[in-house]
Design a protein around this motif. Structure first.
Motif, PDB file in Angstrom:
ATOM      1  N   LYS A   1       0.816  -1.301  -0.036  1.00 54.24           N
ATOM      2  CA  LYS A   1       0.057  -0.153   0.091  1.00 54.24           C
ATOM      3  C   LYS A   1       0.980   1.175  -0.040  1.00 54.24           C
ATOM      4  CE  LYS A   1      -3.774  -0.185   2.696  1.00 54.24           C
ATOM      5  NZ  LYS A   1      -4.725   0.196   3.904  1.00 54.24           N
ATOM      6  N   MET A   2       0.489   2.133  -0.740  1.00 51.51           N
ATOM      7  CA  MET A   2       1.123   3.356  -0.914  1.00 51.51           C
ATOM      8  C   MET A   2       0.360   4.221   0.104  1.00 51.51           C
ATOM      9  SD  MET A   2       3.985   3.368  -2.860  1.00 51.51           S
ATOM     10  CE  MET A   2       4.347   4.816  -2.269  1.00 51.51           C
ATOM     11  N   LYS A   3       1.083   5.432   0.822  1.00 52.73           N
ATOM     12  CA  LYS A   3       0.395   6.337   1.687  1.00 52.73           C
ATOM     13  C   LYS A   3       0.788   7.607   1.166  1.00 52.73           C
ATOM     14  CE  LYS A   3       0.128   7.605   6.643  1.00 52.73           C
ATOM     15  NZ  LYS A   3       0.743   7.424   7.861  1.00 52.73           N
ATOM     16  N   GLY A   4      -0.225   8.323   0.996  1.00 50.76           N
ATOM     17  CA  GLY A   4       0.213   9.809   0.642  1.00 50.76           C
ATOM     18  C   GLY A   4      -0.403  10.639   1.491  1.00 50.76           C
ATOM     19  N   VAL A   5       0.371  11.518   1.983  1.00 46.87           N
ATOM     20  CA  VAL A   5      -0.050  12.765   3.316  1.00 46.87           C
ATOM     21  C   VAL A   5       0.109  14.047   2.756  1.00 46.87           C
ATOM     22  CG1 VAL A   5       0.657  13.453   5.562  1.00 46.87           C
ATOM     23  CG2 VAL A   5       0.918  10.975   5.129  1.00 46.87           C
ATOM     24  N   THR A   6      -1.123  14.416   2.787  1.00 43.31           N
ATOM     25  CA  THR A   6      -1.122  15.923   2.337  1.00 43.31           C
ATOM     26  C   THR A   6      -1.235  17.235   3.324  1.00 43.31           C
ATOM     27  OG1 THR A   6      -3.467  16.018   2.274  1.00 43.31           O
ATOM     28  CG2 THR A   6      -2.592  15.218   0.228  1.00 43.31           C
ATOM     29  N   ASN A   7      -1.586  16.613   4.401  1.00 41.88           N
ATOM     30  CA  ASN A   7      -1.799  17.708   5.666  1.00 41.88           C
ATOM     31  C   ASN A   7      -2.772  18.585   5.417  1.00 41.88           C
ATOM     32  OD1 ASN A   7       0.374  16.728   7.296  1.00 41.88           O
ATOM     33  ND2 ASN A   7       1.674  17.324   5.604  1.00 41.88           N
ATOM     34  N   SER A   8      -3.949  18.356   4.768  1.00 45.82           N
ATOM     35  CA  SER A   8      -5.086  19.026   4.115  1.00 45.82           C
ATOM     36  C   SER A   8      -6.235  18.382   4.939  1.00 45.82           C
ATOM     37  CB  SER A   8      -5.140  19.262   2.731  1.00 45.82           C
ATOM     38  OG  SER A   8      -6.394  19.902   2.458  1.00 45.82           O
ATOM     39  N   SER A   9      -6.872  19.122   5.443  1.00 50.11           N
ATOM     40  CA  SER A   9      -8.425  18.702   6.022  1.00 50.11           C
ATOM     41  C   SER A   9      -9.351  18.613   5.020  1.00 50.11           C
ATOM     42  CB  SER A   9      -8.813  19.528   7.130  1.00 50.11           C
ATOM     43  OG  SER A   9      -9.084  20.978   6.625  1.00 50.11           O
ATOM     44  N   LYS A  10      -9.313  19.074   3.997  1.00 50.42           N
ATOM     45  CA  LYS A  10     -10.294  18.816   2.834  1.00 50.42           C
ATOM     46  C   LYS A  10      -9.905  17.805   2.067  1.00 50.42           C
ATOM     47  CE  LYS A  10      -8.929  23.044   1.012  1.00 50.42           C
ATOM     48  NZ  LYS A  10      -8.914  24.214  -0.048  1.00 50.42           N
ATOM     49  N   ILE A  11     -11.145  17.226   1.376  1.00 47.38           N
ATOM     50  CA  ILE A  11     -10.605  15.875   0.491  1.00 47.38           C
ATOM     51  C   ILE A  11     -10.145  16.121  -0.645  1.00 47.38           C
ATOM     52  CG2 ILE A  11     -12.071  14.051  -0.835  1.00 47.38           C
ATOM     53  CD1 ILE A  11     -14.496  14.460   1.223  1.00 47.38           C
ATOM     54  N   GLU A  12      -8.963  15.760  -0.909  1.00 49.00           N
ATOM     55  CA  GLU A  12      -7.964  15.819  -2.057  1.00 49.00           C
ATOM     56  C   GLU A  12      -7.622  14.828  -2.826  1.00 49.00           C
ATOM     57  OE1 GLU A  12      -6.937  19.230  -2.492  1.00 49.00           O
ATOM     58  OE2 GLU A  12      -6.842  20.099  -0.472  1.00 49.00           O
ATOM     59  N   ARG A  13      -7.396  14.817  -4.099  1.00 57.79           N
ATOM     60  CA  ARG A  13      -6.734  13.926  -4.936  1.00 57.79           C
ATOM     61  C   ARG A  13      -5.465  13.672  -4.995  1.00 57.79           C
ATOM     62  NH1 ARG A  13      -9.140  11.879 -10.782  1.00 57.79           N
ATOM     63  NH2 ARG A  13      -7.291  11.008 -11.654  1.00 57.79           N
ATOM     64  N   ILE A  14      -4.979  12.628  -5.114  1.00 57.58           N
ATOM     65  CA  ILE A  14      -3.587  12.358  -5.362  1.00 57.58           C
ATOM     66  C   ILE A  14      -3.455  11.280  -6.373  1.00 57.58           C
ATOM     67  CG2 ILE A  14      -1.584  10.830  -4.375  1.00 57.58           C
ATOM     68  CD1 ILE A  14      -2.770  11.725  -1.443  1.00 57.58           C
TER      69      ILE A  14
ATOM     70  N   THR B   1      -8.159  11.743  -0.502  1.00 56.17           N
ATOM     71  CA  THR B   1      -7.701  11.705   0.968  1.00 56.17           C
ATOM     72  C   THR B   1      -8.783  11.729   2.125  1.00 56.17           C
ATOM     73  OG1 THR B   1      -7.535  14.170   1.087  1.00 56.17           O
ATOM     74  CG2 THR B   1      -5.704  12.831   0.497  1.00 56.17           C
ATOM     75  N   ARG B   2      -8.404  11.447   3.144  1.00 50.69           N
ATOM     76  CA  ARG B   2      -9.392  11.692   4.084  1.00 50.69           C
ATOM     77  C   ARG B   2      -8.709  11.870   5.337  1.00 50.69           C
ATOM     78  NH1 ARG B   2     -14.092   7.670   6.335  1.00 50.69           N
ATOM     79  NH2 ARG B   2     -14.782   8.717   8.407  1.00 50.69           N
ATOM     80  N   ASN B   3      -8.923  12.953   5.942  1.00 48.67           N
ATOM     81  CA  ASN B   3      -8.079  13.465   7.283  1.00 48.67           C
ATOM     82  C   ASN B   3      -6.818  13.882   6.744  1.00 48.67           C
ATOM     83  OD1 ASN B   3     -10.284  13.859   8.957  1.00 48.67           O
ATOM     84  ND2 ASN B   3     -10.096  11.590   9.367  1.00 48.67           N
ATOM     85  N   GLY B   4      -6.476  14.203   5.478  1.00 47.96           N
ATOM     86  CA  GLY B   4      -4.974  14.316   4.883  1.00 47.96           C
ATOM     87  C   GLY B   4      -4.136  13.259   4.625  1.00 47.96           C
ATOM     88  N   VAL B   5      -5.130  12.086   4.551  1.00 43.81           N
ATOM     89  CA  VAL B   5      -4.210  10.854   4.058  1.00 43.81           C
ATOM     90  C   VAL B   5      -4.818  10.088   3.167  1.00 43.81           C
ATOM     91  CG1 VAL B   5      -3.059   8.626   4.993  1.00 43.81           C
ATOM     92  CG2 VAL B   5      -3.118  10.661   6.466  1.00 43.81           C
ATOM     93  N   GLY B   6      -4.019   9.609   1.932  1.00 39.98           N
ATOM     94  CA  GLY B   6      -4.839   8.962   0.871  1.00 39.98           C
ATOM     95  C   GLY B   6      -3.947   7.572   0.592  1.00 39.98           C
TER      96      GLY B   6
END
Length: 133
Positions: free
Chosen positions: A54-67, A95-100
């Motif tokens: 599994k790849m984990k991407g951390v955006t540190n954004s509270s919004k739902i974001e696309r990776i 993402t959810r809570n800054g993680v996808g």
């Protein structure tokens, strides 16, 4: 006391503090034989069947974001009747809570290859190298 340097330093710290720092990492939830070498490359032993990671991407954004997820090179599989492009990593996640998360599948036939996976979030890119032994 140099006021211009002091103000510049405060502005620089403020700008750095406000930026989202995006990063990705490979998760080995199934406990395959794997280690990370001193240059940060993941080394995983090829199996008799597909290795699912599994790849984990951390955006540190509270919004739902696309990776978006991509590989440096294309990979192919064949069932002896036809050959087709093999997507090593799922192409996108949200993402959810800054993680996808995205799934990675490493085929036994990929032994001896290096896979570079890129995570792309807005204007930020991070990558990991996976050497399949």
């Amino acid at each position: 006391f140099d006021m211009v340097r002091y103000i510049s330093l405060i502005l620089l710290i403020g700008l750095a503090w406000g930026q989202n720092t995006f990063y990705i990492e490979l998760l080995n939830e199934r406990d395959y034989p794997m280690f990370i070498n001193k240059t940060g490359e993941y080394n995983i032993k090829a199996g008799k069947s597909m290795r699912i990671l599994k790849m984990k991407g951390v955006t540190n954004s509270s919004k739902i974001e696309r990776i978006d997820w991509k590989t440096k090179n294309s990979f192919y599989w064949s069932d002896r009747l036809r050959t087709d492009n093999y997507p090593v990593v799922s192409p996108s996640s949200y993402t959810r809570n800054g993680v996808g998360y995205s799934m990675v599948g490493l085929l036994p036939e990929m032994k001896g290859t290096m896979v570079t996976i890129y995570g792309i979030y807005q204007n930020q890119v991070d990558s990991v190298n996976i050497f399949i032994q």
